[in-house]
Design an enzyme around this catalytic site. Structure first.
Site, short mmCIF file in Angstrom:
data_model
loop_
_atom_site.label_atom_id
_atom_site.label_comp_id
_atom_site.label_asym_id
_atom_site.label_seq_id
_atom_site.Cartn_x
_atom_site.Cartn_y
_atom_site.Cartn_z
CB CYS A 117 -0.61 -10.22 10.60
SG CYS A 117 0.28 -9.24 9.39
CG HIS A 257 -4.30 -8.72 11.41
ND1 HIS A 257 -3.42 -7.78 11.87
CD2 HIS A 257 -3.96 -8.95 10.11
CE1 HIS A 257 -2.58 -7.46 10.89
NE2 HIS A 257 -2.89 -8.16 9.82
CG ASN A 287 -1.55 -4.73 8.73
OD1 ASN A 287 -1.02 -5.19 9.74
ND2 ASN A 287 -1.89 -5.48 7.69
O1 UT7 Z 1 -1.56 -8.15 7.30
C1 UT7 Z 1 -1.34 -8.38 5.98
C2 UT7 Z 1 -2.59 -8.70 5.33
N1 UT7 Z 1 -2.78 -7.88 4.17
C3 UT7 Z 1 -4.00 -7.53 3.82
O2 UT7 Z 1 -4.97 -7.86 4.48
C4 UT7 Z 1 -4.18 -6.77 2.53
C5 UT7 Z 1 -5.55 -6.97 1.96
N2 UT7 Z 1 -5.72 -6.21 0.72
C6 UT7 Z 1 -6.10 -4.92 0.75
O3 UT7 Z 1 -6.31 -4.34 1.79
C7 UT7 Z 1 -6.28 -4.24 -0.58
O4 UT7 Z 1 -5.93 -5.14 -1.61
C8 UT7 Z 1 -5.46 -2.93 -0.75
C9 UT7 Z 1 -6.09 -1.83 0.07
C10 UT7 Z 1 -4.02 -3.14 -0.36
C11 UT7 Z 1 -5.52 -2.48 -2.22
O5 UT7 Z 1 -6.88 -2.31 -2.63
P1 UT7 Z 1 -7.42 -2.95 -3.99
O6 UT7 Z 1 -8.83 -2.55 -4.10
O7 UT7 Z 1 -7.13 -4.43 -3.94
O8 UT7 Z 1 -6.57 -2.21 -5.04
P2 UT7 Z 1 -5.73 -2.79 -6.28
O9 UT7 Z 1 -4.35 -3.10 -5.85
O10 UT7 Z 1 -6.50 -3.86 -6.97
O11 UT7 Z 1 -5.71 -1.53 -7.22
C12 UT7 Z 1 -6.93 -1.02 -7.82
C13 UT7 Z 1 -6.59 0.25 -8.56
C14 UT7 Z 1 -5.40 0.12 -9.50
O12 UT7 Z 1 -5.60 0.95 -10.59
P3 UT7 Z 1 -6.11 0.37 -11.98
O13 UT7 Z 1 -5.08 -0.66 -12.39
O14 UT7 Z 1 -7.43 -0.24 -11.71
O15 UT7 Z 1 -6.15 1.58 -12.87
C15 UT7 Z 1 -4.25 0.64 -8.69
O16 UT7 Z 1 -3.21 1.15 -9.50
O17 UT7 Z 1 -6.23 1.27 -7.63
C16 UT7 Z 1 -4.91 1.74 -7.91
N3 UT7 Z 1 -4.24 2.00 -6.64
C17 UT7 Z 1 -4.30 3.19 -6.04
N4 UT7 Z 1 -4.89 4.36 -6.36
C18 UT7 Z 1 -4.77 5.38 -5.50
C19 UT7 Z 1 -3.52 1.15 -5.89
N5 UT7 Z 1 -3.09 1.78 -4.78
C20 UT7 Z 1 -3.56 3.03 -4.84
C21 UT7 Z 1 -3.45 4.16 -3.99
N6 UT7 Z 1 -4.07 5.30 -4.36
N7 UT7 Z 1 -2.78 4.10 -2.82
#
Ligand code: UT7
Length: 335
Positions: A117, A257, A287
């Site tokens: 990116c 970005h 993204n």
């Molecule tokens: O250009 C590349 C650069 N990449 C980025 O900038 C990515 C930056 N990171 C992010 O944007 C975030 O980390 C995400 C949006 C991808 C994910 O958000 P998060 O708050 O970090 O979620 P997580 O992966 O820590 O998951 C939190 C909870 C989990 O459940 P438990 O274990 O707490 O029960 C996941 O299973 O949310 C759950 N979860 C979801 N729930 C509903 C993960 N994805 C989803 C979903 N819908 N799509």
């Protein structure tokens, strides 16, 4: 060899596939909701390629628009650099495909870079070095990605984030002595490369040993990426502005970005910018990796969110981990 030739950002363009996938559509694939995705990322929908369409087609379309705005003939291009993190194939390079599609018969150099990116920023820094040194004059940078083909569509933590698209930029020597790149910098930290990866499939020679191969798909540790970026990016941009002898208020727009609205907000807050100074289209496109900064720039101009005759700070970050930023002048007529 002539040195320090100033450069002009002569044209920009962008291209998006037509097919829209909304957050509600994703609920058919896994347990998620529009509310979860929108509140965590700012994304409502993204565009994805369909049929045989791929990053080369999108990149070619964006390139044609940028070249037209630059007011040059494709045959005047001396170098093509393509930046992609989700190319349709490893080789031939996207840049070579685009050379062919543009009908450039001269044997100009064309190559791809992998800076995810941050691809546009890396391409601009490379292009600037070639123009400044007098080696090449007219340089086409194409940043294009078809992430949707390489995502694991059962991974709800990653596949919600990405979309497809392309952006392009033409750099030429400046004809009035003014350099449109006021400051630029690119960085990487390979020691945290595992945060986002796309391993190629493959296996050892069967005469040596049997072995398994990983699936060919994008892996992302979103939480670690988020923490890393929010920690380093705002300060990095503030330092760059300071080192350029400028103040945040001297710059008209932030064109970041489009990875996560919360990351954009963190940079906006640190710079103290009002909403009209910050270009965000993540709600509609997600993204788009390498393409995200040039799409935000070209679409921002097209939609009147960015007035030309202005200055902007572009910034990107992604797999590698790589990151980079540039303070640029945006002349009338680039889009
Ligand atoms: O250009 C590349 C650069 N990449 C980025 O900038 C990515 C930056 N990171 C992010 O944007 C975030 O980390 C995400 C949006 C991808 C994910 O958000 P998060 O708050 O970090 O979620 P997580 O992966 O820590 O998951 C939190 C909870 C989990 O459940 P438990 O274990 O707490 O029960 C996941 O299973 O949310 C759950 N979860 C979801 N729930 C509903 C993960 N994805 C989803 C979903 N819908 N799509």
């Amino acid at each position: 060899m002539t040195n320090n030739i100033p450069l002009k950002i002569a044209g920009v363009g962008y291209s998006l596939p037509k097919t829209v996938v909304t957050n509600d559509d994703l609920t058919k694939l896994y347990d998620t909701s529009d509310e979860w995705i929108y509140s965590r990322t700012g994304i409502k929908e993204r565009r994805v390629v369909s049929g045989e369409e791929n990053a080369v087609d999108l990149g070619f379309d964006a390139a044609q628009k940028a070249i037209e705005k630059a007011g040059i003939n494709p045959n005047e291009i001396d170098l093509i650099i393509a930046a992609s993190s989700a190319p349709p194939e490893l080789y031939p390079a996207i840049a070579c495909h685009i050379q062919s599609k543009l009908g450039i018969e001269a044997h100009i150099p064309a190559f791809d870079i992998t800076a995810a990116c941050s691809g546009l920023l890396y391409g601009m820094q490379i292009g600037r070095a070639f123009i400044s040194s007098g080696i090449y004059k007219n340089i086409l940078i194409v940043a294009t990605d078809n992430n949707s083909r390489l995502l694991d569509w059962s991974d709800r933590g990653t596949s919600i984030l990405f979309g497809d698209g392309a952006g392009a930029m033409v750099l030429t020597p400046s004809d009035d002595g003014i350099d449109d790149i006021i400051a630029i910098d690119i960085k990487s930290n390979g020691s945290i490369g595992e945060y986002i990866s796309l391993p190629l499939p493959g296996q050892n020679c069967p005469l040596v040993e049997p072995c398994s191969t990983k699936k060919f798909q994008i892996y992302m540790n979103g939480k670690e990426v988020y923490k890393f970026v929010v920690k380093i990016l705002p300060g990095y941009i503030v330092d760059m502005i300071e080192q350029a002898g400028m103040k945040a208020e001297d710059i008209d727009y932030l064109i970041p970005h489009q990875a996560n609205q919360r990351i954009i907000d963190a940079v906006q807050d640190r710079l103290g910018y009002s909403d009209d100074k910050v270009i965000s289209n993540i709600k509609y496109y997600g993204n788009t990796s390498a393409a995200s900064v040039p799409i935000a720039l070209a679409e921002g101009v097209e939609k009147g969110k960015i007035k030309l005759g202005s200055t902007a700070i572009l910034c990107g970050f992604g797999a590698g981990m790589t990151w980079g930023a540039a303070i640029v002048r945006l002349r009338e007529g680039i889009c």
